[in-house]
Design an enzyme around this catalytic site. Structure first.
Site, mmCIF file in Angstrom:
data_model
loop_
_atom_site.group_PDB
_atom_site.id
_atom_site.type_symbol
_atom_site.label_atom_id
_atom_site.label_comp_id
_atom_site.label_asym_id
_atom_site.label_seq_id
_atom_site.Cartn_x
_atom_site.Cartn_y
_atom_site.Cartn_z
ATOM 1 C CG HIS A 62 -4.292 4.065 -1.014
ATOM 2 N ND1 HIS A 62 -3.259 3.180 -0.928
ATOM 3 C CD2 HIS A 62 -4.559 4.199 -2.335
ATOM 4 C CE1 HIS A 62 -2.912 2.787 -2.147
ATOM 5 N NE2 HIS A 62 -3.691 3.392 -3.008
ATOM 6 C CG ASP A 85 -1.917 1.087 1.221
ATOM 7 O OD1 ASP A 85 -1.592 2.181 0.711
ATOM 8 O OD2 ASP A 85 -3.036 0.874 1.689
ATOM 9 C CG HIS A 86 1.458 3.912 -3.384
ATOM 10 N ND1 HIS A 86 0.346 3.349 -3.941
ATOM 11 C CD2 HIS A 86 1.325 5.244 -3.571
ATOM 12 C CE1 HIS A 86 -0.422 4.302 -4.446
ATOM 13 N NE2 HIS A 86 0.146 5.453 -4.243
#
Ligand SMILES: NC(=O)c1ccc[n+]([C@@H]2O[C@H](COP(=O)([O-])OP(=O)(O)OC[C@H]3O[C@@H](n4cnc5c(N)ncnc54)[C@H](OP(=O)(O)O)[C@@H]3O)[C@@H](O)[C@H]2O)c1
Length: 457
Positions: A234, A171-172
């Protein structure tokens, strides 16, 4: 065998690889963080040779790498790269892939699933059938499954084949500098630590606004929508970091999970959720006729625990909005009816921390004025140069076996449950999807949830 390590990029000719993954690895190469014999294998259906692929990658690197592009450095980096043409939806093609690995004497693998989620199971099947002798880690992109059932099925297959500890759910947002900075700000400052609760905080807003539309992701996006694409992963991850208890050790898994479990189940969805679709969405390529997919979602989240009882967290995200901006805004309770203090954590594109408070207006006896302190982290060139991109940080962590900044399966389950419940209720009562003008902050109906704030500068 020489015991070589390689990363295989499923989706090696895709947007994510060109814009993020290859530049991230270029930066790691420049910093000397890739092993000497580390190889990069890009997979795709396109009819490229490795030379074609490298030529394309070169142009993207010029545009997207954090470290300055240099011909000589890139040429060295490019020696690591091979393009391998394959249809990854055909399980038997993986026999050819394994032959290729054997010919290159690669035994340690990182498989990066940078493709649409429909392909995740097939890739897993192909690797299980033909590549099972390899030592492997998996990095898997969001969205992890189309819903909880799908995610569970996928997870059990992945765990069965690769083992729980080898799966890295990326999950950047967790790799972003300012999201990590939330931890430092919260837990290392007496001025914030003591007041981070319902006694002093009135509400929190988390906004992830995108100026772009669906672009080339239309086929996937139309089946997913903003809630599954952005909120389930996110935004709930960011919320959990903003609201969790202080981690007892270097891992924050338990605290994030506890927080996600404390999200109050939604009863009347019409009171807490507003969905929208930008005007013009139906005319985009690859969007189904009369699509009811939401490109905007605003949601009031409540947390049932001692710290946050009664404090609303408002989250929103959307495409084709007036700005590209991600921010966390903490609104404090008013003191003596003075204007409320606010803390703004700017996540992207600018990074920094902004605090708004009250002081006496000079030359008056008691008159107040609102003043601010603005720490602009990204305004400092050195910070920009020295700050790794999210993907760079996360790839480096995975290569080292550090799972701290990856989301965990038990958190994903809780998030999916929460989101599934909301989506099912929204569908059941036939709640509307409001059309909103492009270049706005979404449908005006979302204003009924709260007074949204963005960028107080
Ligand atoms: N793009 C982003 O910024 C971003 C950000 C966060 C997460 N993600 C996630 O990353 C994943 C990939 O996104 P993307 O934007 O890179 O998608 P994309 O640009 O559409 O790329 C898709 C890739 O999948 C490959 N592919 C599709 N079917 C294939 C098949 N049968 N055999 C071999 N290769 C096949 C394509 O190869 P060919 O074109 O050569 O066929 C291409 O390389 C998605 O899960 C997305 O949600 C993307």
């Amino acid at each position: 065998m020489k015991n070589r390590t390689a990363i295989t990029l499923f989706g090696g000719s895709g947007d994510l690889t060109y814009r993020k993954l290859l530049p991230a690895m270029y930066n790691l190469h420049v910093l000397g963080k890739l092993e000497d014999n580390f190889e990069i294998i890009g997979l795709g259906r396109r009819d490229y040779t490795t030379e074609d692929y490298i030529a394309i990658a070169r142009n993207w690197m010029k545009e997207y790498s954090r470290k300055q592009y240099a011909d000589e450095t890139f040429n060295e980096f490019a020696k690591r790269i091979t393009y391998f043409k394959i249809d990854i939806s055909n399980v038997d093609e993986y026999a050819r892939l394994q032959d290729f690995y054997t010919s290159k004497e690669i035994s340690d693998h990182v498989y990066y699933y940078a493709v649409a989620p429909e392909l995740f199971l097939t890739i897993t099947e192909g690797l299980r059938k033909y590549c099972s002798q390899n030592k492997a880690k998996i990095i898997i992109e969001k969205p992890f499954g189309a819903d909880l059932d799908d995610a569970t099925k996928l997870n059990s297959k992945l765990e069965e084949f690769f083992g729980h500890d080898e799966i890295y759910h990326i999950d950047h947002y967790l790799g972003k500098e300012m999201i990590q900075n939330i931890l430092s700000v919260r837990f290392n400052n007496a001025i914030f630590k003591g007041i981070w609760n319902k006694d002093f905080i009135e509400s929190v807003q988390i906004t992830v606004a995108e100026a772009v539309g669906v672009g080339t992701r239309a086929g996937y996006y139309d089946k997913s929508g903003a809630t599954k694409d952005m909120v389930q992963n996110h935004l709930l991850q960011v919320l959990s970091i903003v609201a969790m208890e202080e981690p007892k050790d270097s891992s924050m898994d338990r605290e994030q999970l506890e927080l996600l479990k404390a999200l109050k189940p939604v009863n009347k969805v019409e009171d807490i959720l507003v969905m929208g679709q930008y005007d013009g969405y139906l005319q985009e390529n690859n969007i189904s006729e009369n699509s009811k997919t939401e490109t905007y979602v605003a949601l009031k989240v409540e947390i049932e625990n001692e710290r946050w009882q009664g404090v609303p967290f408002f989250i929103r995200t959307g495409k084709k909005m007036a700005t590209r901006e991600s921010q966390v805004i903490v609104k404090f309770k008013a003191e003596n009816s003075a204007p409320q203090n606010m803390l703004i954590i700017k996540v992207q594109p600018s990074e920094g921390i902004y605090l708004k408070f009250n002081a006496k207006k000079p030359g008056t006896d008691k008159e107040l004025q609102e003043v601010s302190m603005d720490f602009c982290q990204s305004c400092i060139l050195e910070n920009r140069i020295n700050t790794p991109e999210a993907y760079e940080r996360l790839l480096d962590a995975c290569f080292k076996g550090d799972r701290l900044l990856f989301s965990k399966w038990d958190q994903i389950v809780v998030s999916w449950n929460y989101i599934n419940n909301i989506l099912a209720k929204h569908k059941a009562i036939g709640s509307p999807i409001y059309t909103y003008e492009q270049n706005t902050m979404g449908p005006k109906e979302a204003d009924k949830l709260t007074d949204w704030i963005l960028d107080l500068e």
